[in-house]
Design an enzyme around this catalytic site. Structure first.
Site, PDB file in Angstrom:
ATOM      1  CB  SER A 115      -0.938   0.004   1.206  1.00 11.88           C
ATOM      2  OG  SER A 115      -1.771  -1.130   1.202  1.00 11.88           O
ATOM      3  CG  HIS A 140      -2.422   3.705   3.365  1.00 11.63           C
ATOM      4  ND1 HIS A 140      -3.783   3.478   3.341  1.00 11.63           N
ATOM      5  CD2 HIS A 140      -1.849   2.495   3.175  1.00 11.63           C
ATOM      6  CE1 HIS A 140      -4.025   2.190   3.148  1.00 11.63           C
ATOM      7  NE2 HIS A 140      -2.848   1.572   3.054  1.00 11.63           N
TER       8      HIS A 140
END
Length: 287
Positions: A137, A189
């Site tokens: 991610s 993230h």
């Protein structure tokens, strides 16, 4: 024109994207082969397969900052990440080039993991247990943010003109989802997006330098030669648009060097801080 299968197109135009997907899927397949639960793997199995776990990542296994990028926590985690990696990657790799794309993915992923460990260390100092994280991610968010920067600056690489509003919606949904749903590594993230944004700006700046150099060279070669009437009089050199030139230069190289040195310095500081915490905690545990 001969028909090309999706695999042939991927090998020709975005081989690194394909390779990253194959590696991630291959690691998951190996986990299944060795009996790891495909929907709810245990913490022990994740650690054994190279997850980012603060006591190990900041201790004797810094390589987990990289290996955890190719490890996923269950099939759905893998499925969503591979879709996003292909969605962003098959565009970004053709825009930035294979080398820059790979650097973008790895540096964004490692940057996200470092931010995760930075926040995790403060949580441990506050008495909370360390968490386990894994997944591509951070690297994917970095790729998405780099694309968003190019769209924001209206910069076209290899004739790719991106829609800023559409990309912004996708990025907001991905970042927002992490804050609305529990169990998602938001630090990775956000950290990956920050690094991707910085590299995206470096790519745009380098592109503009190349563009200016090529325009200057084209204008200089287009100036008529008044010194004689030979074959070169008034000749012009063919103009090669920057989209057909490999995106490289001092700005990009310097950006990579600064980030790598910064990562090493940050990791060193985190490692020392963790070892000091460990040495302080051990006597109280023993006694």
């Amino acid at each position: 024109m001969a028909f090309e299968s999706p695999i042939q197109q991927a090998l020709q135009y975005y081989p690194i994207t394909l390779a990253l997907v194959v590696i991630c899927v291959g690691v998951f397949a190996l986990q299944l082969f060795f009996g790891v639960n495909p929907t709810n793997p245990t913490n022990q199995s994740l650690i054994a397969w190279g997850a980012n776990f603060l006591p190990f990542s900041l201790g004797e296994a810094p390589w987990r900052l990289v290996t955890s990028l190719f490890l996923h926590i269950g099939f759905m985690h893998l499925l969503f990440n591979m879709f996003a990696l292909y969605y962003f990657g098959q565009v970004a790799e053709r825009m930035f080039g294979t080398v820059n794309f790979l650097a973008l993915f790895l540096l964004s992923g490692v940057g996200g993991n470092l931010l995760n460990n930075f926040l995790g260390l403060h949580s441990v100092m506050a008495g909370e247990p360390p968490i386990i994280s894994a997944g591509a991610s951070g690297g994917i968010m970095g790729i998405g943010m780099a694309l968003l920067v190019t769209a924001l600056t209206k910069t076209s690489f290899n004739n790719f003109a991106l829609n800023f509003r559409s990309l912004l919606i996708v990025m907001v949904i991905n970042l927002g989802y992490g804050f609305l749903v529990g169990g998602i590594d938001n630090a990775s993230h956000v950290g990956g997006a920050i690094i991707g944004g910085l590299l995206g700006m470096a790519y745009v700046m380098q592109y503009r330098v190349i563009r200016q150099q090529q325009l200057f060279a084209h204008q200089a070669s287009s100036t008529p030669n008044h010194l004689g009437d030979g074959p070169i009089s008034g000749s012009t050199a063919p103009f090669i648009p920057p989209s057909l030139v490999v995106l490289k230069g001092k700005i990009i190289t310097a950006s990579y060097v600064v980030l790598i040195v910064g990562f090493m310095a940050m990791y060193g500081w985190l490692h020392i801080s963790f070892m000091q915490l460990l040495n302080h905690a051990l006597p109280s545990i023993i006694h």
